[in-house]
Write a protein that holds these residues in place. Structure first.
Motif, short mmCIF file in Angstrom:
data_model
loop_
_atom_site.label_atom_id
_atom_site.label_comp_id
_atom_site.label_asym_id
_atom_site.label_seq_id
_atom_site.Cartn_x
_atom_site.Cartn_y
_atom_site.Cartn_z
N TYR A 158 17.27 -38.19 67.90
CA TYR A 158 17.27 -39.65 68.01
C TYR A 158 16.57 -40.10 69.29
N VAL A 159 16.63 -39.28 70.34
CA VAL A 159 15.96 -39.63 71.60
C VAL A 159 14.45 -39.50 71.45
N SER A 160 14.00 -38.35 70.92
CA SER A 160 12.56 -38.14 70.74
C SER A 160 11.95 -39.19 69.83
N SER A 161 12.64 -39.50 68.74
CA SER A 161 12.07 -40.45 67.78
C SER A 161 12.13 -41.88 68.30
N ALA A 162 12.90 -42.12 69.36
CA ALA A 162 12.98 -43.45 69.94
C ALA A 162 11.97 -43.68 71.07
N THR A 216 17.27 -54.23 58.63
CA THR A 216 16.06 -54.68 59.33
C THR A 216 15.37 -53.51 60.03
N VAL A 217 16.15 -52.71 60.75
CA VAL A 217 15.57 -51.57 61.46
C VAL A 217 15.07 -50.52 60.47
N ALA A 218 15.80 -50.32 59.37
CA ALA A 218 15.41 -49.32 58.37
C ALA A 218 14.07 -49.64 57.73
N ARG A 219 13.72 -50.92 57.66
CA ARG A 219 12.42 -51.29 57.06
C ARG A 219 11.26 -50.76 57.89
N ARG A 220 11.50 -50.45 59.16
CA ARG A 220 10.45 -49.87 59.99
C ARG A 220 10.41 -48.35 59.86
N GLY A 221 11.31 -47.80 59.04
CA GLY A 221 11.32 -46.35 58.81
C GLY A 221 12.60 -45.72 59.30
N VAL A 222 13.20 -44.87 58.46
CA VAL A 222 14.39 -44.13 58.84
C VAL A 222 13.96 -42.78 59.39
N ARG A 223 14.49 -42.39 60.55
CA ARG A 223 14.08 -41.14 61.20
C ARG A 223 15.05 -40.03 60.81
#
Length: 431
Positions: free
Chosen positions: A329-333, A385-392
């Motif tokens: 979650y850190v790397s993908s953020a 809303t956040v998921a529309r930008r892609g789920v990591r």
């Protein structure tokens, strides 16, 4: 409850300056599982490094991944065999490049610490000193240190089963209001203990349940300490994760936080986040930094926290002396986790602290399952809303190709099965 505003951008991995090439160091990882796979992935993405993974028994995704080469010693191998294999590997390589040694399990970090004299001549090991590890890995001692340094923590009592007990022994009564939560003070001490009803964490509603469980644990031969804590109200969505890195100079160069949306509920994995959304916990991040600096910490750390609805504060439950299973979650953020340890331990380069990240949704579970457990309408809207930008999803590394995406789907379906069995509907307490 309304969703917080998206945090403004702060320094991310791309802002941290030049980095080493894959030719400047070798990476050796101890252990297996998701937390090791994503750590290997981070180094592969950032440096092109192919990690050497030493483990007793590996997992298929790591055997097939481009990120690592797996050396399996077999299920009957001892911890000493693992140490011997690491030393032999370093000797074969002849010290041409620095050998960075990392682990992502409490027991393996402890193993590295216990065998520091054997390992340190061959490896760069950015881990805690033994005395700091001893204090912080004990949940009872952790609670005491939190109180000492002004870090909020639940009310805690300790039951010591290491003291002599006669035939008339009675488990002590607690003054905490029920329900309560109980766990082993040191997870490693409970590893080899077997008894019916064993769990990672127990939720106990009555004094009789506590009494019966303590007797069962004592009868099974556990001789460590048990930590009994007040139950902080709230379900999984009140929980949080903080990931940190402290360099050799004692500076906390990484602080990233995420709100848990759903945790796992199988007995052996209770409390592991299955879905999170990044969110800065300003007051808690300051407390985490204060505790790390005050205790002389070194290396990666992962804190479990929970927001107390009674006063709005984040309460600290424990710190793990490693980066944590869900480090992706850190790397993908926005800040690849490998850069902090490489800058510190390999390049001996000072980094400016990074404390805020992109807003992302991290999830191991399918969206329909996640939404089933989110009961707050505003939280649901924010997650969508956040998921529309892609789920990591940590298993879907593009360099590993189509099999990784298929594996991620299988993992997701297995989670559906496990949740329907162990936690079929959300509860107010998360138990």
């Amino acid at each position: 409850m309304s969703a917080p505003e998206t945090p403004s951008p702060r320094p991310t991995a791309s802002d941290l300056g030049p980095s080493s090439s894959s030719e400047s160091f070798d990476l050796v990882l101890l252990g297996s599982g998701l937390g090791v796979y994503t750590l290997a992935r981070a180094f592969h993405e950032e440096y092109g490094v192919v990690a050497t993974v030493l483990t007793k028994v590996g997992i298929e995704p790591m055997r097939r991944s481009v990120t690592c080469e797996v050396i399996e010693l077999g299920g009957s191998a001892s911890d000493e065999d693992l140490v011997a294999a690491a030393v032999e590997l370093a000797r074969e390589r002849g010290g041409v490049r620095p050998q960075l040694l990392l682990a992502n399990a409490d027991s393996l970090v402890q193993l590295m610490s216990d065998h520091r004299e054997q390992l340190e001549p061959h490896f760069v090991m950015p881990i805690l000193e033994a005395d700091v590890l001893e204090r912080l890995s004990d949940k009872a001692e952790f609670a005491r240190l939190c109180t000492e340094h002004g870090v909020a923590t639940p009310r805690t009592e300790v039951i010591d089963l290491g003291t002599p007990r006669d035939a008339d022994w009675q488990p002590p009564c607690t003054e905490l209001p029920f329900p309560v939560v109980m766990k082993a003070a040191r997870t490693a001490d409970m590893a080899g203990v077997r008894f019916e009803g064993k769990k990672k964490v127990w939720f106990l509603e009555t004094p009789q349940e506590l009494d019966d469980l303590v007797r069962a644990i004592a009868a099974a031969g556990y001789a460590g300490r048990l930590v009994v804590q007040e139950l902080i109200p709230g379900d999984d969505t009140a929980e949080g994760s903080i990931t940190a890195y402290t360099d050799a100079a004692g500076r906390v160069t990484l602080l990233c936080s995420a709100r848990v949306l759903l945790g796992e509920h199988t007995p052996d994995a209770l409390g592991r986040p299955a879905a999170m959304i990044t969110l800065p916990f300003d007051d808690a991040l300051d407390q985490a930094r204060r505790l790390l600096e005050a205790t002389g910490y070194r290396g990666y750390a992962n804190f479990d926290v929970k927001r107390d609805p009674r006063d709005g504060t984040w309460k600290f439950f424990e710190v793990n002396p490693r980066i944590g299973r869900n480090n992706f979650y850190v790397s993908s953020a926005g800040a690849n986790v490998s850069r902090f340890v490489v800058a510190d331990a390999i390049e001996h380069r000072r980094l400016e602290p990074v404390t805020e990240f992109d807003e992302i949704l991290y999830s191991l579970v399918p969206m329909p399952l996640l939404m089933r457990y989110l009961r707050d309408p505003a939280l649901k809207r924010w997650v969508r809303t956040v998921a529309r930008r892609g789920v990591r999803n940590p298993w879907t590394y593009p360099a590993d190709g189509g099999w990784a995406r298929r594996y991620a789907r299988i993992v997701g379906l297995n989670h559906v099965r496990k949740f329907l069995r162990h936690y079929p509907r959300p509860t107010d307490s998360g138990f």
